[in-house]
Design an enzyme around this catalytic site. Structure first.
Site, PDB file in Angstrom:
ATOM      1  N   ARG A  64       0.820  -1.215   0.000  1.00 31.23           N
ATOM      2  CA  ARG A  64       0.000   0.000   0.000  1.00 31.23           C
ATOM      3  C   ARG A  64       0.854   1.265   0.000  1.00 31.23           C
ATOM      4  NH1 ARG A  64      -3.356  -0.414   4.664  1.00 31.23           N
ATOM      5  NH2 ARG A  64      -2.072   1.151   5.677  1.00 31.23           N
ATOM      6  N   TYR A 117     -11.461  23.750 -10.056  1.00 27.98           N
ATOM      7  CA  TYR A 117     -12.133  22.562 -10.605  1.00 27.98           C
ATOM      8  C   TYR A 117     -13.424  22.288  -9.811  1.00 27.98           C
ATOM      9  CZ  TYR A 117     -12.460  17.553 -11.825  1.00 27.98           C
ATOM     10  OH  TYR A 117     -12.862  16.318 -12.252  1.00 27.98           O
ATOM     11  N   ASP A 189      -3.498  23.503  -8.049  1.00 27.45           N
ATOM     12  CA  ASP A 189      -3.841  22.486  -9.041  1.00 27.45           C
ATOM     13  C   ASP A 189      -3.162  22.915 -10.343  1.00 27.45           C
ATOM     14  OD1 ASP A 189      -5.067  20.951 -11.058  1.00 27.45           O
ATOM     15  OD2 ASP A 189      -6.886  20.694  -9.869  1.00 27.45           O
ATOM     16  N   LYS A 214      -4.813  13.398 -17.022  1.00 27.01           N
ATOM     17  CA  LYS A 214      -4.876  14.265 -18.201  1.00 27.01           C
ATOM     18  C   LYS A 214      -3.600  14.104 -19.031  1.00 27.01           C
ATOM     19  CE  LYS A 214      -8.823  15.579 -16.509  1.00 27.01           C
ATOM     20  NZ  LYS A 214      -9.016  16.637 -15.541  1.00 27.01           N
TER      21      LYS A 214
END
Ligand SMILES: *Cc1c(COP(=O)(O)O)cnc(C)c1O
Length: 412
Positions: A64, A117, A189, A214
Site C-alpha cells: 500500500r 475545478y 492544481d 490528463k
C-alpha cells in the site's frame, strides 16, 4: 506568439523525460520499470524485516505504501516539478481532496480561487464545511481582494491557474507572498500546464497537485493523481495519503510513467494545435469570445507570458447566442471532436459547458460555452472540422426560436 508557438520549455527537459525514473540495472536490463503487483513484501530474516520497518523507509514494508514502480513515478514527478517529494493518488480529485485534508483541521479557514475545478469546490462545500472548516472564495483576478479575506486562521490558499472552464490566469507569486506572510500554505492544481509549463515551486507554491489522468497519462486510458510538496508541507501530505489508505493501481502508474516519456513532444503539439485552432475560432462569425491565455488578446496573456513556459491544448469558447437546435446541429456535425469529459489525451474533444458556478461572476457575454481540447490530430483537419460544424450551426439559424443561453450561475 500569435501563430507559431515558441518552445519555452526548459533546456534539457526532453533528455530528462527520457531518462528519469528508470534503473534498468535493477530490473534485469529492462528499459522500463516493470509493473509490480503485490501487497505482502517478504523479508528473509528478522533483521531484514526490522530494517524495512525503520523510520523513513515505510515504502519497503507493504504494497500500500508503494513499490519500486510507484517510487519511480513519484521521483520523476518531484524532479520535474522542482519539489521535495511526490505521492500518487488513485485519481486527480483524490490528490486534491487528500492534500486539503492533510493540511486542515476543524476551526481552520481556506481561501479558494473562485474558478477551481468544480468537484474540488463541491468537496470543500460538502465535506470541509462538515468538518467545521470554513471555505471562502476569492476572485482569481484580484490578489488584493484575496489579501483582504485572509484571516488569522487561514491555513490554506488553494489556487488553479488558469481556472477551470473560464481560464483566468492568476498572479501566483503575489498570492503566495500574501499567503505566506499569514502563515498559510499555498496549494495549486497545476494540471493545465503540466510540470513542464509551470514550475510551481519557483513561484511560491507549497503543494502542487496534478490530475495525471490528463496530460501525464496522455492517452485517456487511466485515472491517476499525484501531489508534490516542498519540505515544509511534505510530512502533512504523506501522512494524509497513508492515514486515508490512498494508493494507486500498478497498471495506471506504469501508464503514467510511460506517458511522461513523450510529454514534451505531445505538449508542444497540443500547444500549437490549441493556439492555431483558437486563433481561427476567434475569427469565426459564430464565436463571441475565445478564452485562451496564450492569445495576445486574452486578459491573462501578460501573466501567462511572465510565469508559464507554454500552453496546453485546453481552452474555452463562448458562442454568439444560438438556438438549441443550432447547438445540437453543431455537435452532430463534428467528425473529429468527441463529446466527453476529461482531456489531455491524444484526441480532440468539445464539451458543452452547462453550468459554471461562481461567486464573482464577470458576466460572460454571448451564448453557449464550449470547452475545447485540441488533440494531436493534423492541425488543418481540426480547424476544418470545427469550422464546418460552426458553419452548419450558423446555416440552420431561425429554424426554431428557442435560445440556448449563457449558463453562468452566480451563487455569491
Ligand atoms: C480532471 C481534473 C481533476 C480531477 O482529475 P480526475 O483524475 O478526473 O479525478 C482535477 N483538477 C483538474 C483541474 C482537472 O481538470
Amino acid at each position: 506568439m500569435q501563430n507559431q508557438p515558441v518552445d519555452y520549455s526548459l533546456p534539457g527537459t526532453c533528455t530528462k523525460l527520457a531518462h528519469i525514473g528508470r534503473s534498468s540495472a535493477d530490473h534485469s536490463g529492462m528499459v522500463n520499470v516493470p509493473v509490480y503487483r503485490g501487497s505482502t513484501i517478504l523479508s528473509g530474516t528478522l533483521e531484514e524485516w526490522e530494517s524495512r520497518k525503520t523510520a523513513g523507509n515505510p515504502m519497503a514494508s507493504y504494497g500500500r505504501f508503494g513499490t519500486p514502480l510507484t517510487r519511480s513515478l513519484e521521483d520523476a514527478i518531484s524532479e520535474l516539478e522542482g519539489g521535495y517529494r511526490s505521492i500518487v493518488f488513485p485519481s486527480g480529485l483524490s490528490a486534491c481532496t487528500h492534500t486539503l485534508l492533510g493540511l486542515l483541521k476543524a476551526g481552520d479557514h481556506v481561501l479558494m480561487s473562485d474558478s477551481v475545478y468544480g468537484p474540488t469546490r463541491i468537496f470543500a462545500e460538502r465535506v470541509l464545511s462538515r468538518l467545521q472548516i470554513a471555505v471562502e472564495y476569492f476572485d482569481p483576478l484580484d490578489a488584493a481582494g484575496m489579501a483582504e479575506r485572509v484571516k488569522e486562521n487561514t491555513r490554506v490558499v488553494y489556487v488553479e491557474s488558469p481556472g477551470s472552464l473560464t481560464f483566468e490566469v492568476q498572479d501566483i507569486p503575489q498570492i503566495a507572498q500574501i499567503a505566506h506572510s499569514a502563515g498559510a500554505f499555498v496549494v495549486m492544481d497545476n494540471t493545465w500546464a503540466t510540470p513542464l509549463y509551470f514550475r510551481p515551486f519557483e513561484h511560491g507554491v507549497d503543494i502542487s497537485v496534478h490530475a495525471a489522468t490528463k496530460y501525464i497519462v496522455g492517452h485517456s486510458d487511466a485515472l491517476l493523481g499525484v501531489a508534490t510538496a516542498n519540505e515544509r508541507a511534505w510530512p502533512a501530505l504523506q501522512a494524509s495519503a497513508f492515514d486515508f489508505g490512498e494508493t494507486a493501481g500498478p497498471d495506471d502508474i506504469f501508464l503514467a510513467l510511460r506517458g511522461l516519456r513523450t510529454l514534451a513532444v505531445r505538449m508542444q503539439r497540443h500547444w500549437e494545435n490549441g493556439v492555431l485552432l483558437a486563433e481561427r475560432l476567434r475569427r469565426h462569425e459564430a464565436v463571441e469570445k475565445v478564452l485562451h491565455p496564450a492569445l495576445a488578446s486574452d486578459p491573462g496573456h501578460a501573466l501567462w507570458k511572465r510565469d508559464f513556459h507554454g500552453a496546453s491544448g485546453l481552452f474555452g469558447i463562448i458562442l454568439k447566442p444560438m438556438s438549441r437546435h443550432q447547438l445540437s446541429t453543431l455537435f452532430k456535425s463534428f467528425k473529429l471532436f468527441g463529446i466527453g469529459l476529461s482531456w489531455g489525451g491524444f484526441e480532440s474533444l468539445a464539451l458543452p459547458v452547462d453550468s459554471v458556478t461562481r461567486n464573482f461572476g464577470r458576466r460572460l457575454p454571448g451564448g453557449p460555452m464550449l470547452r475545447i481540447h485540441a488533440g494531436l490530430e493534423s492541425t488543418d483537419d481540426l480547424i476544418a472540422d470545427m469550422v464546418q460544424a460552426l458553419d452548419a450551426a450558423s446555416r440552420c439559424a431561425n429554424e426554431d426560436g428557442e435560445v440556448a443561453c449563457n449558463i453562468l450561475r452566480e451563487v455569491g
